[in-house]
Write an enzyme that holds these catalytic residues in place. Structure first.
Site, PDB file in Angstrom:
ATOM      1  N   GLU A 128      18.061  12.540  29.432  1.00 48.54           N
ATOM      2  CA  GLU A 128      16.859  13.292  29.883  1.00 48.54           C
ATOM      3  C   GLU A 128      15.596  12.446  29.741  1.00 48.54           C
ATOM      4  O   GLU A 128      14.534  12.967  29.389  1.00 48.54           O
ATOM      5  CB  GLU A 128      16.704  14.613  29.126  1.00 48.54           C
ATOM      6  CG  GLU A 128      17.886  15.541  29.151  1.00 48.54           C
ATOM      7  CD  GLU A 128      18.399  15.829  30.551  1.00 48.54           C
ATOM      8  OE1 GLU A 128      17.658  15.661  31.518  1.00 48.54           O
ATOM      9  OE2 GLU A 128      19.589  16.204  30.651  1.00 48.54           O
ATOM     10  N   GLY A 129      15.707  11.176  30.029  1.00 43.92           N
ATOM     11  CA  GLY A 129      14.564  10.265  29.890  1.00 43.92           C
ATOM     12  C   GLY A 129      14.615   9.631  28.519  1.00 43.92           C
ATOM     13  O   GLY A 129      14.350  10.285  27.509  1.00 43.92           O
TER      14      GLY A 129
END
Lengths: 597, 597
Positions: B441-442
């Site tokens: 997620e990043g």
């Protein structure tokens, strides 16, 4: 597959240009390893690491060791042959005395090559690594018969060794151990009990395994004062000194571990196994510390090794992986994206690892040189000073290099993004392997206590005062040099914090020992920063001199200075935070009753 | 097996006594979750976590997922049944709109229970977790037909969802993605391409899997401006909206990962799979960010979850394990040794984890409340202020809570010594599972850039100024209170460092964006420390008030104040080091050419 290139150039730079290796030519063994020979040995070690050890690293992780129904253990495919190459190369006896078949070369070279080999296959290198600890203990505490019986075979690598300390209910607190030794009346003993976490406890690499086992002789005093060390071979020796009948020792099971799968971590069951006393009755702790200290330096080296190989792979990935654009404009305009090495936050990771690795390598080699001086010099004063520094740096190297080595393996894995989490790239293995180094041979909290509780006060603080003096004088002597001043300033600030912390301990920990315990881990890392900062100071000085001389490899030296600057700017500021934490003492941390957690 | 007790009391304390949950009774859904109901829901969630999820955690790790020759994937034994219990308990729709079959309760409660469930089985909880992200995206960007078609089934849990972003050559830089979408002319598209690292990409828990897939419509602009988001069900829907023929999507392989083995991480192959556009053509990035933001908070929560369960197990071990004696005299004189919780360095680890966990929980719940206000309030100003804070805290929670969550899982493992490295104790799994949260997620470097590069400057710095004002006013209003002053002083010092760092960025990063990148990770953590410190300030204030009122559970509140003091003494000093590093800028770190690494 992960890549790796042995940092031979850096090792040579450190030894020849920074740490004054050539000045020690008069020490026994050093003349046989002149700078030319040194270079040749490092090159050979590099080949072994890159061509033999590295290709087996993932094999070992995937395959692990296997225990068969008869209790025998086999190592991963290829390990046995690789160990034979190690053995045939004479690496086991590189720095052990010629008297027992070794080459008597400097331990410093052993440590230098050890880094390359550990980087490329930490699990495999533990088999000879533990053997070396056992050799050291027998060398110091064995009687002549024991030395003649065991050392030539172990130094040849035909037999390997182990350390058997831990039991299910006791690790750090060896006073609790229960393994029993009953005298047979003929100088031998029957050893019975269970040991756990025995690295290289059983395997198929050698003809015999020489277990050094801590046990309690019946009737011995309670606690650590009643512990003795025994030599217990896997196979008892026949009249000719060859492995004969099986002894009463076997591997009960293998542990399933987070990493170092290629090393057999055994539960060892002793059932009236025959052994002989190594060193004095009830003098086991002292005898054990010979191998323990050797092992601690080796484990610190593992931390550095993991950080180095993880770094090299992160660099390779960061150069290749195209993702996003540089914030200061495209650097690969013909491509769809720039390599991620253009991003400052990726640089931050790479520079942090590298600044640590190069100083860590310097600290290890400096300490290894001190070990050689302590063991080989004929100047008693030099020997004592070197031994002081060796003792002082042992917990620092073990604790700091393994904490940071793990942290950097994680940092390198992070550079790979999602690909780092997938086993096939090998970054996960570095993290999982590096993790154990923070734990075994005395968990790092124990190293911190060894530093604040023992090493600081030993001989009236002689070692630590010598270290402060050396670093302080380095700063003083070089602060007028404007090219060195920015570095000496950073080191001096760190040294001031360290001295303030030391003073705080002297004033607050005597009356209240919990204050020492509460400070210990921060103190260990504060000490490590100053020691690593000092290594950077010495490297900058050496490189400035080389540049002033018009050295051909100017870029190498200029890069060193950049990395040193990074260390001062980004790593050293941590010393203040450590000092601030130390100064708060133990009160808050001890305030809650155990039930309140 | 690891133990776990859901921190229900702490959640209730935070919501009711610290964060003013009861003051929001007028928000939609909050009236249905009065403090009594809240407590009942938390208790139910705790039971599900402790009785259903926890026993399966190690099963999932050991067994992992299996891909069969036909491409179908089965989850570890017991996962399917546990998911059914989750589903039947109505947990999937707890906070989703009643209109589509949800219960419409506060997201805050969903987050609170989510912590317990993630602590006890992170891998399993990812299946519903990703579904919730997909639900959020469809709620915001779906047309009414899509909502009616997919939401009731997904909210019921009969169907699950996924996010398909990453491709082999692109993760962070989605502008590079190659998956193609070709219009069929009837409003549907044919999607072709390969996606990797797709969590819950295929499994046997639900009747259908609703993939949200980023792809490029033929002829779309280059880069991120040409990306669209598509809904691609695993089974196409028949005329009655039930799963019918297989769509052109299948799991090509499962990744071998370091951890979260219980979750199926798939390579997904799309071969003319039929899908419909979700949101605007070429508006995929915006649509994706709806699920991404939801997911980032969820991942931050995973970091906290792992830190909490690892802490609880370290405490249990530290209370039981007898080893050594307290430096201040035996605490268990009738035993052979004291429990290791008597040692300050063990306390240091426990206190560090706990001080973080309790403040981290507060930060998550505070942000979740802001999310509820942002989505449900009818006061536009309140909505905007809450949305600002939600956006600002999202990268902080994701980045800081996962970095620290992993660090603490490692710290808890260290408390176990060698036993922590052995898989059977479960501590290794917490470390291996926690590791992914820093990446997906990043990656946390991206979170740091999101904070310094986007969130700081958004709306002229409105959000960050509001945060500084809130924290500054808290310090100002309470500094005269002598019981609070020691805490406000620490928070104010941190805030000053953070404001100085912000000022430095304003002055130095506009002209030279590399300075922002070079500062980003330190800035993220500096921000996190101040946010967590502020949470401690609010907890101390609440607990002091409770104590002044003569609260029955005085010990609970007194302990809070001790932990807060620990945070101020031992954690907050780090802010100065962050500021010092940030202020050195990018020059040194960018000085070397890429070839010099």
């Amino acid at each position: 597959m992960p890549i790796y290139q042995s940092p031979v150039q850096d090792t040579l730079y450190l030894l020849n240009d920074v740490l004054g290796y050539p000045d020690h030519a008069s020490l026994p063994g050093f003349a046989d390893a002149s700078p030319d020979v040194l270079e040749a040995i490092l090159a050979e070690g590099a080949k072994l690491a890159e061509n033999v050890m590295l290709p087996l690293n993932r094999v070992g992780d995937l395959e692990g060791c296997t225990r068969h129904d008869d209790g025998s253990v086999t190592t991963p495919k290829g390990f046995r042959a690789a160990y034979q190459q190690y053995r045939e190369g004479g690496w086991m006896g590189l720095s052990t005395p010629a008297e027992y078949g070794g080459q008597g070369l400097p331990y410093t070279i052993h440590a230098a090559v050890g880094e390359y080999l550990s980087s490329t296959n930490m699990a495999l290198m533990m088999y000879p690594g533990l053997t070396q600890g056992a050799i050291a203990a027998i060398l110091v505490h064995g009687n002549e018969e024991q030395k003649q019986t065991f050392l030539p075979k172990m130094i040849d690598g035909a037999w390997t060794g182990t350390m058997n300390l831990t039991e299910p209910h006791c690790g750090t607190d060896l006073g609790l151990l229960r393994t029993r030794a009953v005298p047979n009346g003929d100088g031998t003993y029957r050893i019975s009990g269970q040991k756990i976490f025995i690295s290289a406890g059983d395997h198929d690499m050698s003809d015999n395994i020489i277990h050094l086992v801590l046990a309690r002789i019946d009737g011995a005093p309670e606690g650590v004062k009643g512990i003795s060390l025994f030599i217990v071979p896997k196979f008892r020796l026949d009249a000719n000194g060859n492995p004969g009948a099986a002894n009463g020792v076997s591997c009960g099971s293998l542990e399933e571990k987070m990493g170092i799968h290629g090393n057999a971590t055994c539960v060892m069951n002793y059932d009236e196994a025959e052994g002989t006393l190594l060193g004095a009755e009830n003098g086991g702790l002292k005898a054990m510390f010979v191998m323990m200290n050797e092992a601690r330096l080796g484990v610190g080296l593992q931390g550095l090794s993991m950080s180095e190989i993880a770094y090299q792979n992160a660099v390779a990935y960061a150069r290749e992986r195209l993702q996003g654009r540089s914030l200061s404009g495209p650097k690969n305009p013909q491509g769809k994206a720039d390599p991620i090495i253009v991003h400052p936050d990726i640089r931050r990771a790479l520079m942090t690892m590298r600044a640590f690795n190069e100083a860590g390598r310097a600290l290890v080699l400096w300490t290894a040189l001190n070990s050689d001086i302590a063991h080989r010099s004929d100047d008693e004063k030099a020997r004592q000073a070197a031994d002081d520094m060796l003792g002082l740096m042992t917990p620092v190297i073990k604790g700091v290099l393994t904490d940071k080595g793990f942290e950097h393996a994680v940092m390198a894995q992070q550079v790979f993004g999602g690909h780092g989490y997938i086993e096939e790239h090998g970054m996960s293995q570095f993290v999982r392997d590096a993790r154990i180094a923070m734990i075994y041979e005395g968990a790092n909290g124990i190293q911190a206590l060894d530093l604040v509780g023992r090493k600081l006060a030993q001989n009236g603080g002689r070692a630590v005062q010598a270290f402060f003096k050396e670093v302080g004088e380095f700063c003083e002597q070089n602060r007028a040099d404007e090219k060195l001043a920015p570095f000496t300033k950073g080191i001096k600030k760190g040294l001031n914090d360290l001295q303030a912390a030391t003073m705080w301990l002297m004033q607050n920990a005597m009356a209240k020992p919990d204050n020492a315990g509460a400070a210990s881990t921060d103190y260990l890392h504060l000490f490590g920063l100053v020691a690593l900062g000092y290594m950077w100071g010495r490297m900058v000085k050496a490189s400035q001199e080389k540049l002033a001389e018009g050295a051909a490899d100017a870029a190498f030296h200029e890069n060193k200075i950049v990395i040193a600057r990074y260390f001062m700017e980004r790593v050293m500021p941590e010393t203040s935070a450590h000092l601030a934490r130390i100064s708060t003492g133990a009160d808050t941390m001890m305030a809650l009753p155990a039930e309140a957690f």
